[in-house]
Design an enzyme around this catalytic site. Structure first.
Site, PDB file in Angstrom:
ATOM      1  N   ASP A   1     -59.428 -58.483  -8.730  1.00 33.61           N
ATOM      2  CA  ASP A   1     -59.730 -57.253  -7.993  1.00 33.61           C
ATOM      3  C   ASP A   1     -58.454 -56.478  -7.744  1.00 33.61           C
ATOM      4  O   ASP A   1     -57.356 -57.002  -7.896  1.00 33.61           O
ATOM      5  CB  ASP A   1     -60.422 -57.565  -6.666  1.00 33.61           C
TER       6      ASP A   1
ATOM      7  N   ASP B   1     -61.189 -69.742   3.640  1.00 34.68           N
ATOM      8  CA  ASP B   1     -60.010 -70.516   3.253  1.00 34.68           C
ATOM      9  C   ASP B   1     -58.858 -69.974   4.064  1.00 34.68           C
ATOM     10  O   ASP B   1     -58.850 -68.796   4.421  1.00 34.68           O
ATOM     11  CB  ASP B   1     -59.686 -70.333   1.765  1.00 34.68           C
TER      12      ASP B   1
ATOM     13  N   CYS C   1     -61.373 -86.116  19.198  1.00 36.96           N
ATOM     14  CA  CYS C   1     -61.267 -86.205  17.735  1.00 36.96           C
ATOM     15  C   CYS C   1     -61.140 -87.665  17.293  1.00 36.96           C
ATOM     16  O   CYS C   1     -60.497 -88.471  17.957  1.00 36.96           O
ATOM     17  CB  CYS C   1     -60.041 -85.422  17.275  1.00 36.96           C
TER      18      CYS C   1
ATOM     19  N   HIS D   1     -54.792 -83.869  11.106  1.00 33.39           N
ATOM     20  CA  HIS D   1     -55.664 -83.599  12.261  1.00 33.39           C
ATOM     21  C   HIS D   1     -56.245 -82.179  12.195  1.00 33.39           C
ATOM     22  O   HIS D   1     -57.439 -81.977  12.435  1.00 33.39           O
ATOM     23  CB  HIS D   1     -54.907 -83.779  13.584  1.00 33.39           C
TER      24      HIS D   1
ATOM     25  N   CYS E   1     -55.442 -89.093  15.366  1.00 28.97           N
ATOM     26  CA  CYS E   1     -55.813 -89.254  16.766  1.00 28.97           C
ATOM     27  C   CYS E   1     -56.128 -90.703  17.129  1.00 28.97           C
ATOM     28  O   CYS E   1     -55.902 -91.135  18.248  1.00 28.97           O
ATOM     29  CB  CYS E   1     -57.000 -88.356  17.109  1.00 28.97           C
TER      30      CYS E   1
ATOM     31  N   ASP F   1     -58.585 -68.538  -6.952  1.00 30.19           N
ATOM     32  CA  ASP F   1     -58.585 -67.089  -6.758  1.00 30.19           C
ATOM     33  C   ASP F   1     -58.107 -66.445  -8.056  1.00 30.19           C
ATOM     34  O   ASP F   1     -57.687 -67.134  -8.985  1.00 30.19           O
ATOM     35  CB  ASP F   1     -57.739 -66.688  -5.553  1.00 30.19           C
ATOM     36  N   SER F   2     -58.170 -65.127  -8.125  1.00 28.48           N
ATOM     37  CA  SER F   2     -57.912 -64.473  -9.402  1.00 28.48           C
ATOM     38  C   SER F   2     -56.446 -64.132  -9.613  1.00 28.48           C
ATOM     39  O   SER F   2     -56.040 -63.785 -10.710  1.00 28.48           O
ATOM     40  CB  SER F   2     -58.699 -63.168  -9.445  1.00 28.48           C
TER      41      SER F   2
ATOM     42  N   CYS G   1     -60.034 -88.459  14.050  1.00 28.72           N
ATOM     43  CA  CYS G   1     -59.293 -88.459  12.786  1.00 28.72           C
ATOM     44  C   CYS G   1     -58.244 -89.570  12.806  1.00 28.72           C
ATOM     45  O   CYS G   1     -57.927 -90.112  13.861  1.00 28.72           O
ATOM     46  CB  CYS G   1     -58.643 -87.096  12.549  1.00 28.72           C
TER      47      CYS G   1
ATOM     48  N   GLN H   1     -64.671 -54.471  -2.407  1.00 27.24           N
ATOM     49  CA  GLN H   1     -63.541 -53.717  -1.850  1.00 27.24           C
ATOM     50  C   GLN H   1     -64.071 -52.500  -1.085  1.00 27.24           C
ATOM     51  O   GLN H   1     -65.261 -52.397  -0.851  1.00 27.24           O
ATOM     52  CB  GLN H   1     -62.582 -53.298  -2.972  1.00 27.24           C
TER      53      GLN H   1
END
Ligand SMILES: [Zn+2]
Length: 687
Positions: free
Chosen positions: A150, A269, A307, A338, A312, A96-97, A309, A192
């Site tokens: 921004d 994100d 799941c 998980h 799990c 990110d900026s 993973c 924006q």
């Protein structure tokens, strides 16, 4: 063929939805959308190995330029050959900026055309983060996707402020693009425009001309309500070019992402998966589980039967419960592993459903359960049809048809929050309408003071505290002090005995208020809560500190007549001491509104609640500038209604004061500024 460095290709577009599946190529790997990007603020996804991320299917990891600029600094990346080698991660990185972090700094920042000036939290050094420095740092980091700097403002900002920030963002976008030069790194612009559709349109049009490789929808999740966010997200996504990726920054829960994919977003994100894991919570196919709950103590089951993973397949709920209870780091790591897997799995299922032409089915099915708590071990146990009558003093518990509990005043039969779950109503009427989240992000040395008038079973105070806690873990916020007013603690005591019915009270705050009339958060030094005990008419006079916001949630005048009189509101107005104060209340009664007007407040319509079509917002003249245009002020049609009303004058007003009272209302600043009312005035004057 797109001119983009990402070679974006649209694979499928859902029918009956804006959801889409696409593929693009970064400098490191092919990326399939929609996708979730785990957040690695400090060049590490908290408590996770990069190998775990690879196994879970992470395609891009996000890193924060702001933090990495301060430490270890761009020179480390330059000498060591960039972030991929540094953190041992050979898939993509998006940086990110730094703009959002600076926007969120509570102190010592200032914005100018050149950039954002801030003080390093590490050594106090003053730094000018210009678009050029941001890009130079991101080039040193060698991320695959860079973000243009921004200028973010609260989503609830006035239009002129939102426009100025948007225009700076556009100029910075051009400078960022120029600073990238011929670097092979891709760069995204950030749209924006706050909550103004016209500004959003303008922002997209301007940025789309400039040749960016993708677009982020910025300036959301900074103060607005969920429905506002979804509307702006949808209308902005619709305007964006269809041959570039669309990224919604900082969002969110699995349900938020599902909703945004449906509205045309490709990339997300959020710190939630690792952050809730640290606190012992997981998202599963059987709902959202808090592993510290005692129900898992002897559970030999796997964490999530749906799941596969590593957590799990290997560990029991009993063990994970034990790790969460003892605060072991391994618990954080395993639950985080998980959650990341769960997020990626959800996005993979979404993508497959889009490709197979059945996204809407999946959307409907997922929507049903993604907001659920533990479906197999619910925390709320009311049996439909069975009435529990549990009573303390003047209050008893009431279970609504819909299954949630609230408090009833026995003598009058009045129920606090009768049609909507208490926390939901508190969120809608008080937290969202007051834009509490955005206010917490404001730069201020003084704490934000909320007067919670009518503590009751503490739903409003807890909704405010929850809002604070959610904001504070994301970014620094200003301090907040809640002052609750109550003369009878029985409803809180009653609810505290029944936390299975009032789960929001499972928190150290309400117990502290009950025991000691005050509470200070251990986790958040800036968060405190105190109780002023006694009759409001007396305690309001010297109450300290004066409020910024008032949540006025007393029983109605049928139960509690003296809380809604002109005298009470005059005292309350005086207690505001000329400051900018906004008041929110559930009532829309003519008598309460006219009493607020007569006391000196400006009065506007609030959003609907339960069976009421509208509620009421009042503010002091000093708040006029901040609120301009934001609220729907009562106007001439309300004056007409008032003129016909049986409750035209406050009950305690002597008859010989009726004339002067009427003149005072008609001459109220709020109505004088309204052209069409001037004609009405003459009609009234002739009465
Ligand atoms: Zn799992």
């Amino acid at each position: 063929m797109s001119s983009s460095r990402l070679h974006f290709r649209l694979d499928a577009q859902a029918t009956g939805s804006r959801a889409r599946a696409a593929t693009f190529r970064t400098l490191h790997n092919e990326v399939l959308t929609p996708l979730f990007m785990p957040v690695g603020t400090q060049a590490t996804v908290k408590a996770q190995l990069t190998r775990t991320l690879e196994e879970a299917g992470s395609q891009i990891v996000l890193a924060n330029t702001y933090h990495l600029l301060l430490r270890p600094g761009p020179e480390v990346f330059r000498r060591l050959g960039g972030i991929h080698k540094f953190m041992s991660w050979d898939r993509s990185v998006l940086t990110d900026s730094g703009g959002f972090q600076i926007f969120s700094l509570p102190h010592s920042r200032s914005m100018s055309e050149a950039g954002a000036v801030f003080q390093s939290y590490l050594d106090g050094q003053t730094i000018l983060l210009s678009p050029e420095l941001s890009i130079e740092t991101q080039k040193a980091i060698k991320s695959d996707i860079m973000m243009a700097l921004d200028h973010c403002v609260a989503s609830t900002a006035a239009e002129s402020i939102a426009r100025a920030a948007m225009e700076i963002t556009h100029r910075w976008a051009e400078r960022s693009l120029a600073a990238r030069g011929d670097s092979p790194q891709a760069i995204f612009a950030i749209v924006q425009g706050a909550l103004y559709p016209e500004l959003r349109r303008e922002s997209v049009a301007r940025l789309a001309e400039l040749g960016f490789d993708g677009f982020a929808i910025g300036g959301l999740a900074v103060g607005e309500g969920k429905s506002e966010r979804e509307e702006i997200c949808e209308s902005t996504a619709e305007l964006l070019p269809c041959d570039k990726p669309r990224y919604l920054m900082g969002v969110g829960t699995p349900l938020d992402m599902l909703e945004a994919v449906h509205r045309g977003v490709d990339m997300f994100d959020c710190i939630i998966p690792t952050q809730v894991a640290q606190r012992g919570a997981v998202f599963t196919s059987r709902g959202y589980l808090q592993m510290r709950r005692g129900v898992y103590k002897f559970s030999d089951e796997t964490l999530d039967p749906g799941c596969n993973c590593p957590t799990c397949t290997r560990y029991s709920r009993a063990y994970l419960h034990h790790l969460a209870k003892t605060g072991e780091t391994l618990g954080w790591q395993l639950l985080g592993k998980h959650n990341i897997h769960f997020y990626h799995q959800l996005m993979r299922e979404i993508r497959e459903s889009i490709l197979a032409g059945r996204f809407l089915e999946l959307y409907r099915a997922k929507r049903e359960f993604l907001h659920e708590g533990d479906m197999d071990n619910p925390t709320r146990v009311p049996k439909p049809g069975r009435k529990r009558s549990i009573r303390l003093g003047q209050y008893e518990v009431h279970i609504a048809r819909e299954g949630f509990a609230s408090i009833r005043h026995v003598a009058s039969g009045e129920i606090m929050h009768s049609r909507t779950e208490p926390m939901e109503e508190a969120q809608r009427l008080y937290v969202e309408q007051s834009h509490l989240a955005a206010r917490l992000r404001e730069t201020a040395t003084e704490p934000l003071v909320i007067w919670d008038v009518g503590l009751g079973a503490a739903a409003n105070a807890m909704a405010a505290i929850r809002c604070y806690e959610v904001q504070a873990v994301r970014e620094p916020v200003r301090s907040m002090q809640i002052v609750s007013f109550e003369n009878d603690l029985d409803s809180l005591r009653l609810a505290l005995q029944l936390t299975d019915l009032f789960p929001y009270l499972r928190h150290s705050g309400p117990a502290g208020i009950q025991k000691a009339a005050q509470w200070q958060s251990k986790q958040h030094p800036g968060l405190s809560w105190s109780l002023v005990y006694g009759d409001f008419l007396e305690t309001v006079i010297d109450a300290e500190p004066p409020p910024d916001l008032i949540f006025y949630d007393m029983f109605s005048s049928n139960t509690c007549r003296e809380q809604w009189t002109l005298e009470t509101f005059r005292k309350l107005f005086a207690a505001c001491r000329g400051r900018a104060v906004e008041l929110f209340t559930y009532t829309c009664s003519t008598s309460a509104r006219v009493a607020l007007l007569a006391a000196g407040f400006h009065v506007a319509k609030g959003r609907n609640a339960g069976e009421k079509e509208e509620t009421t917002i009042a503010f002091t003249p000093a708040a006029d500038g901040d609120t301009a245009g934001r609220y729907d002020l009562l106007s001439s049609s309300w004056l007409e209604k008032w003129n016909r009303s049986g409750a035209k004058f406050p009950a305690e007003l002597p008859a010989d004061e009726f004339d002067s009272f009427e003149r005072m209302i008609l001459a109220h600043e709020q109505f004088l500024s309204c052209q069409e009312v001037r004609g009405e005035r003459r009609i009234f004057d002739g009465l």
